[in-house]
Design a protein around this motif. Structure first.
Motif, PDB file in Angstrom:
ATOM      1  N   LEU A  69       0.984  -1.159  -0.029  1.00  0.00           N
ATOM      2  CA  LEU A  69      -0.104  -0.042  -0.105  1.00  0.00           C
ATOM      3  C   LEU A  69       0.808   1.144  -0.033  1.00  0.00           C
ATOM      4  O   LEU A  69       1.936   1.318   0.763  1.00  0.00           O
ATOM      5  CB  LEU A  69      -0.798  -0.103   1.174  1.00  0.00           C
ATOM      6  CG  LEU A  69      -1.606  -1.209   1.630  1.00  0.00           C
ATOM      7  CD1 LEU A  69      -2.599  -1.135   2.837  1.00  0.00           C
ATOM      8  CD2 LEU A  69      -2.671  -1.556   0.414  1.00  0.00           C
ATOM      9  N   PHE A  70       0.508   2.101  -0.798  1.00  0.00           N
ATOM     10  CA  PHE A  70       1.421   3.435  -0.944  1.00  0.00           C
ATOM     11  C   PHE A  70       1.025   4.573   0.219  1.00  0.00           C
ATOM     12  O   PHE A  70       1.637   5.278   0.469  1.00  0.00           O
ATOM     13  CB  PHE A  70       1.309   4.040  -2.355  1.00  0.00           C
ATOM     14  CG  PHE A  70       2.398   4.789  -2.673  1.00  0.00           C
ATOM     15  CD1 PHE A  70       3.779   4.444  -2.517  1.00  0.00           C
ATOM     16  CD2 PHE A  70       2.353   6.144  -3.234  1.00  0.00           C
ATOM     17  CE1 PHE A  70       4.742   5.114  -2.721  1.00  0.00           C
ATOM     18  CE2 PHE A  70       3.608   6.834  -3.606  1.00  0.00           C
ATOM     19  CZ  PHE A  70       4.902   6.378  -3.085  1.00  0.00           C
ATOM     20  N   GLU A  71      -0.530   4.403   0.646  1.00  0.00           N
ATOM     21  CA  GLU A  71      -0.661   5.002   2.096  1.00  0.00           C
ATOM     22  C   GLU A  71      -0.097   5.022   2.897  1.00  0.00           C
ATOM     23  O   GLU A  71       0.455   3.440   3.168  1.00  0.00           O
ATOM     24  CB  GLU A  71      -2.046   5.110   2.156  1.00  0.00           C
ATOM     25  CG  GLU A  71      -3.049   5.417   0.791  1.00  0.00           C
ATOM     26  CD  GLU A  71      -3.278   4.209  -0.176  1.00  0.00           C
ATOM     27  OE1 GLU A  71      -3.959   4.405  -1.140  1.00  0.00           O
ATOM     28  OE2 GLU A  71      -2.913   3.156   0.121  1.00  0.00           O
ATOM     29  N   PRO A  72       0.679   5.691   3.885  1.00  0.00           N
ATOM     30  CA  PRO A  72       0.620   7.095   3.893  1.00  0.00           C
ATOM     31  C   PRO A  72       1.731   7.972   2.992  1.00  0.00           C
ATOM     32  O   PRO A  72       1.925   8.838   3.807  1.00  0.00           O
ATOM     33  CB  PRO A  72       0.323   7.299   5.408  1.00  0.00           C
ATOM     34  CG  PRO A  72       1.334   6.239   5.894  1.00  0.00           C
ATOM     35  CD  PRO A  72       1.545   5.382   4.954  1.00  0.00           C
ATOM     36  N   HIS A  73       2.219   7.697   2.087  1.00  0.00           N
ATOM     37  CA  HIS A  73       3.294   8.263   1.452  1.00  0.00           C
ATOM     38  C   HIS A  73       2.668   9.545   0.972  1.00  0.00           C
ATOM     39  O   HIS A  73       1.481   9.947   0.440  1.00  0.00           O
ATOM     40  CB  HIS A  73       3.479   7.609  -0.069  1.00  0.00           C
ATOM     41  CG  HIS A  73       4.984   8.025  -0.509  1.00  0.00           C
ATOM     42  ND1 HIS A  73       4.927   9.454  -1.194  1.00  0.00           N
ATOM     43  CD2 HIS A  73       6.075   7.584  -0.549  1.00  0.00           C
ATOM     44  CE1 HIS A  73       6.162   9.447  -1.416  1.00  0.00           C
ATOM     45  NE2 HIS A  73       6.898   8.312  -1.343  1.00  0.00           N
ATOM     46  N   ALA A  74       3.380  11.091   1.106  1.00  0.00           N
ATOM     47  CA  ALA A  74       3.093  12.131   0.652  1.00  0.00           C
ATOM     48  C   ALA A  74       2.784  12.085  -1.134  1.00  0.00           C
ATOM     49  O   ALA A  74       3.321  11.320  -1.668  1.00  0.00           O
ATOM     50  CB  ALA A  74       4.252  13.011   0.698  1.00  0.00           C
TER      51      ALA A  74
END
Length: 696
Positions: free
Chosen positions: A194-199
């Motif tokens: 999952l790429f969340e919580p990337h800015a």
């Protein structure tokens, strides 16, 4: 442990005996089982201290909390590098970055000769599948090695705040669930990223109500994890499975001046959550407080599944009681010298201290969780011991390969700024210049919003504080060019070249300005100086200069010397198409444009403006107005502000005899693009169409 040698003929027997001893050393409840399903969940950019499971009181992660109740929690888990691709390379290979060779998100590939965890499990009969949520982990990097199924699709266009370089984690979960639903065996290895919580932090409702948008994205990621685990429960896979939840690195959130990650090796950047749920929830609720690293995952999985020999890896089996002895975790970042012209950093972390090797080194007690007190002078013995351990690691470094400008743009879209070039020391300490990143981002935002005066002012302020930031010189010159001040832009670039005389980006920026000034010889001289460091971009520039001189033979020679026959750059193909257009070889021009379109699709890069427009022009030259109209429509769909495309679509429709549709197209162009330019284009095109109709 006994050390002894044995005749070669006995080594296979001894290896088998070693596996039996390892199995016997584990308690009955940890006995490896060959049919254990294995699932790893990687939540990108997740700080351990922003989870309630690690004591955070302002977040909400019920799914992770429920998993924690069934798992062993590792209180001091660390990434070896605060970047997505190299960190996942360590996760899957069990090797430190100097050993697997991936040191940055671009410019490096994981070698197919390196064994990976999915490959090891697949060789033991496991079916392996993954779904990832960022372009950084695309299969072309080599990170997909060993997977039978690897879904790395990203959003084709910005949707709900997403960029083309990422996709919503829920879409990744659904892709994984679809693959899982086709499987008929329990011998499974699954990886969900999952790429969340990337800015940038853009959580969807209702998670956008969180006080901090980062926490909102963490909560959204938790909801996806909850649905993923419920799916495993529904399929009867949760209880017998080994499930590992972790992150590849943390996030600065301004704690030491860094908003995101990549530059520093403080705890907020490299301390990550790690939960290990054993089959049948054995040891549920336990906490381990000794330091562990992501390279420990491979030997741990191999031990639990009996799918290989953990002793062949330097990492530890985290489910064994004796893994804690004498541990120190290695960390590194080459992001500062590769992107910012600052010094690389290294770290060694043991049970008591966190040492950061920098131009001005730092030492923090593990009990100082915010790392506010550098105790290096008070604990010289600890510093000496950790430096010795760091010196024992072979930190061989290979500079990155040539980076495609399109890849650089995609990385920048994810927040990773700076040119990708190896810098040579001695280099400044990153902590002395960290505010420059915020200044650069602000200046870039102004530039991207066409506020060129503001961008120019901010770039100048940046360079006054940090004249060694190459991007600052390029940005200032770019703003001056957009303001029509080409002489000023050239002067700015030359100031940059005084500090970085061989930097190819500055040489090519100088060539660009000189080309606009029609100083072709000077432009070519600067392009030639860039060939050694960036041959493809330099030869494209030389081809553009040759085209401007109407020297088509030289342009073609430069373009054909670019090494990209199997995977040509779209920009190279378009320049060759321009040569064919000027030679009036329209069929060949069309073929080159079609190849460029295919490369854009294959590389999954952002659409290139005027690409479909030029295809339409070529089709008109070939007297195929119907196909030309389709090309212009595609250009308008992608770039509705391309006024020329609207006009040429009307022309193509007029040629087809669709006068009413052509007029409606011009009216729509003015509606979509209110302003004098569109009105003038519509009036001029209408006169052309009326003249052609009367001539008939």
């Amino acid at each position: 442990m006994f050390l002894f040698s044995a005749p070669r003929g006995d080594r296979a027997l001894l290896a088998a005996l070693g596996v039996l001893l390892l199995t016997a050393a584990c308690s009955d409840r940890e006995a490896p089982a060959s049919d254990v399903p294995v699932f790893i969940i990687s939540i990108d950019t997740l700080r351990a201290d922003r989870l309630p499971a690690y004591g955070y009181t302002q977040g909400s992660t019920p799914a992770i909390d429920r998993l924690r109740a069934d798992s062993i929690l590792y209180e001091q888990a660390y990434s070896h590098v605060p970047l997505t691709l190299p960190s996942h390379a360590s996760l899957f290979t069990g090797l430190l970055p100097p050993d697997h060779g991936v040191r940055d998100n671009i410019g490096y590939l994981l070698s197919g000769e390196v064994s990976t965890l999915p490959g090891m499990l697949r060789s033991r009969g496991y079916v392996t599948g993954a779904a990832v949520s960022t372009w950084v982990l695309r299969r072309e990097t080599g990170i997909a090695s060993g997977f039978d199924f690897y879904d790395d699709e990203t959003d084709p266009a910005r949707q709900m705040g997403r960029r083309a370089e990422e996709r919503d984690g829920e879409r990744s979960r659904l892709a994984f669930a679809e693959w899982l639903g086709r499987q008929t065996t329990r011998r499974l290895f699954g990886f969900l990223h999952l790429f969340e919580p990337h800015a940038p932090y853009e959580p969807p409702p209702p998670f956008d109500a969180a006080a901090h948008r980062y926490d909102g994205e963490v909560s959204y990621a938790d909801s996806i994890v909850g649905r993923f685990l419920d799916d495993l429960r529904g399929r009867g896979l949760y209880d017998p499975a080994l499930i590992i939840l972790l992150s590849d690195h943390g996030e600065g959130l301004g704690d030491h001046g860094e908003d995101e990650h990549g530059v520093f090796l403080y705890r907020e950047s490299i301390q990550v959550p790690l939960l290990i749920k054993l089959p049948r929830n054995e040891r549920a609720g336990e906490t381990v407080r000794h330091p562990v690293g992501l390279i420990d995952i491979v030997p741990t999985v191999l031990a639990v599944t009996a799918a290989g020999d953990p002793a062949t890896f330097s990492g530890a089996v985290l489910t064994r009681p004796d893994f804690t002895a004498g541990r120190a975790i290695y960390g590194e970042t080459y992001f500062p010298p590769l992107h910012l012209g600052w010094s690389e950093l290294f770290a060694m972390i043991d049970a008591n201290f966190h040492y950061i090797d920098a131009p001005r080194p730092e030492l923090y007690a593990i009990s100082d969780t915010r790392q506010q007190h550098n105790v290096l002078e008070q604990h010289r013995r600890a510093v000496f011991a950790l430096r010795e351990r760091l010196a024992a690691i072979d930190r061989k470094f290979t500079p990155p390969s040539d980076v495609d400008p399109e890849d650089q743009k995609r990385l920048a879209a994810l927040g990773y700024l700076g040119s990708t070039r190896a810098s040579e020391g001695p280099l400044p300490d990153p902590k002395d210049h960290i505010e420059s990143i915020r200044m650069l981002k602000t200046a870039l935002e102004s530039f991207q919003n066409a506020a060129y005066e503001d961008a120019l002012r901010r770039a100048k302020e940046l360079l006054e504080k940090n004249p060694m930031m190459v991007d600052g010189w390029i940005l200032q010159a770019g703003a001056e060019r957009r303001l029509g001040r080409r002489d000023d832009a050239l002067s700015t670039i030359r100031n940059g070249l005084q500090r970085f005389p061989t930097h190819p980006d500055l040489q090519l920026a100088a060539a660009e300005v000189l080309l606009e000034l029609k100083r072709f010889d000077d432009a070519a001289a600067h392009a030639e100086l860039a060939i050694k460091e960036d041959a493809a971009a330099a030869r494209e520039m030389l081809a553009r200069i040759a085209i401007a001189r109407d020297d088509l033979a030289s342009a073609e020679r430069h373009l054909t010397e670019i090494d990209g026959r199997s995977n040509p750059r779209p920009s190279t193909l378009l320049l060759l198409a321009d040569v064919r257009k000027r030679q009036r070889r329209f069929q060949e021009e069309l073929a080159l444009i079609d190849r460029a379109i295919e490369e854009v699709r294959r590389r999954r890069i952002d659409a290139i403006e005027r690409l479909h427009y030029e295809r339409g022009i070529a089709l008109l030259e070939l007297r195929q107005p119907h196909s030309a109209a389709a090309a212009f429509r595609e250009e308008i769909r992608l770039f509705p502000n391309n006024i020329e495309a609207w006009g040429m679509l009307a022309v193509a429709l007029g040629i087809e005899g669709k006068s009413n549709e052509a007029r409606e197209t011009l009216r729509e162009a003015v509606r979509v693009n209110p302003g004098a330019a569109a009105r003038t284009m519509a009036a001029d095109t209408l006169r052309v169409l009326e003249g052609a109709r009367q001539a008939q």
